[in-house]
Enzyme design. Sequence first.
Site, mmCIF file in Angstrom:
data_model
loop_
_atom_site.group_PDB
_atom_site.id
_atom_site.type_symbol
_atom_site.label_atom_id
_atom_site.label_comp_id
_atom_site.label_asym_id
_atom_site.label_seq_id
_atom_site.Cartn_x
_atom_site.Cartn_y
_atom_site.Cartn_z
ATOM 1 N N PRO A 2 -55.942 13.848 53.885
ATOM 2 C CA PRO A 2 -54.591 13.482 53.745
ATOM 3 C C PRO A 2 -53.734 12.278 54.624
ATOM 4 O O PRO A 2 -54.178 12.530 55.769
ATOM 5 C CB PRO A 2 -53.443 14.642 54.043
ATOM 6 C CG PRO A 2 -54.732 15.721 54.040
ATOM 7 C CD PRO A 2 -56.011 15.302 54.608
ATOM 8 N N GLU A 3 -53.236 11.528 54.143
ATOM 9 C CA GLU A 3 -52.676 10.171 54.857
ATOM 10 C C GLU A 3 -50.984 10.596 54.715
ATOM 11 O O GLU A 3 -50.809 11.279 54.131
ATOM 12 C CB GLU A 3 -53.420 8.894 54.254
ATOM 13 C CG GLU A 3 -54.753 8.752 54.437
ATOM 14 C CD GLU A 3 -54.979 7.417 53.929
ATOM 15 O OE1 GLU A 3 -54.382 6.531 53.904
ATOM 16 O OE2 GLU A 3 -56.421 7.370 53.618
#
Length: 277
Positions: A2-3
Amino acid sequence: MPELPEVETVRSALAPVVTGQQVMAVYVGRKDLRWPLPEALDKQLLGCRFAAPTRRGKYVLMPNDNGQVLLIHLGMSGSIRIHEAKPELAKHDHMMLTVEADDGGHRYIVLNDPRRFGWVDLFAAEDMATHKLLKDMGPEPLGNAFSATHIQTVFANRKSPVKNALLDQRLIAGIGNIYACEALFKSGISPRRRAGSITAGRADKLAHAIVTVLRAAIAEGGTSLRDHVQPGGEIGYFVQKLSVYGRDGLPCVICETPIRIIVQSGRSSFYCPSCQR
Ligand SMILES: [Zn+2]
C-alpha cells in the site's frame, strides 16, 4: 504494498465509521507485528472515542479523546476490513476494533497482515513531531510544502538514481514503487538518471506528474469504495490504471517501444527506454 493512495483510501473508508464513535471492544491477537505492539493496547483503547482519522505518508493516524493517536502501518501485505456484522476472525487477523454506530449497531474494523511487516502504535498526540516513524518524514506530495523547488533542493548533489530518491520517505512522503515508476514515466525521466542531475524543467514536470498520478489513484480508490459489493472486502486494494508498472515487454502506451524492467536497490523499475531520458 500500500502506498499513499491506498492508505488514503483506507483513511477515507474509516472516517465515517470511526469519527466521533466510541470503542466498545478491542481484540489484539499478538504481542508483535513488525515490532512489539504497545503494552495493554486493548485496555488503552477500550472506551475511547475517535476523532477524524488523518494520514501521514503511508500511515493512518487515528486520534482519540484520551489525547492519544493510534497509528496503523499496513506494511507489505496489511489490509483493513470493515464489517457490519461481527465477523469470524480468520488467520492473520491480528486486531479488531468494535465501534458503536449511528444506527444503534456496531462496526467491526479488522486488521489483517499475513507477512506482518505492518505495525500498530499508540502514542501521545503531543509526541507526534518526535515519533520515530514520523519525525524525519518529508513533505506530503499533495500538500502545500511540496513543489518543483522542493524536489530540486532535496535531490541536489545526490548521486543515487532518481527512482531511489523518490522512494526515500525523508525526501517526499508516501511514494512507493508503483507510483514512483508511473510518475517518472509521466514526466519522461529515466529511473536511472542521477537525482542530482534533475534540472528545474525536469523537476517541474516530475512534481506535476507525482501530483497527477497520486490524485488519479486516489480517485480510483474512491471509486472502488463506492463500488464495494462485498462489505467484507479489503479496503485500499483496487485496480489502478498503470502505464508502465508491471508492463515489462508490453508496448509503451505512447511510442510502442517494449517497456523495460530493471532492478534498482532490490526493487523493480519499469520504464520506456525511448520516452524516458
Ligand atoms: Zn515510450
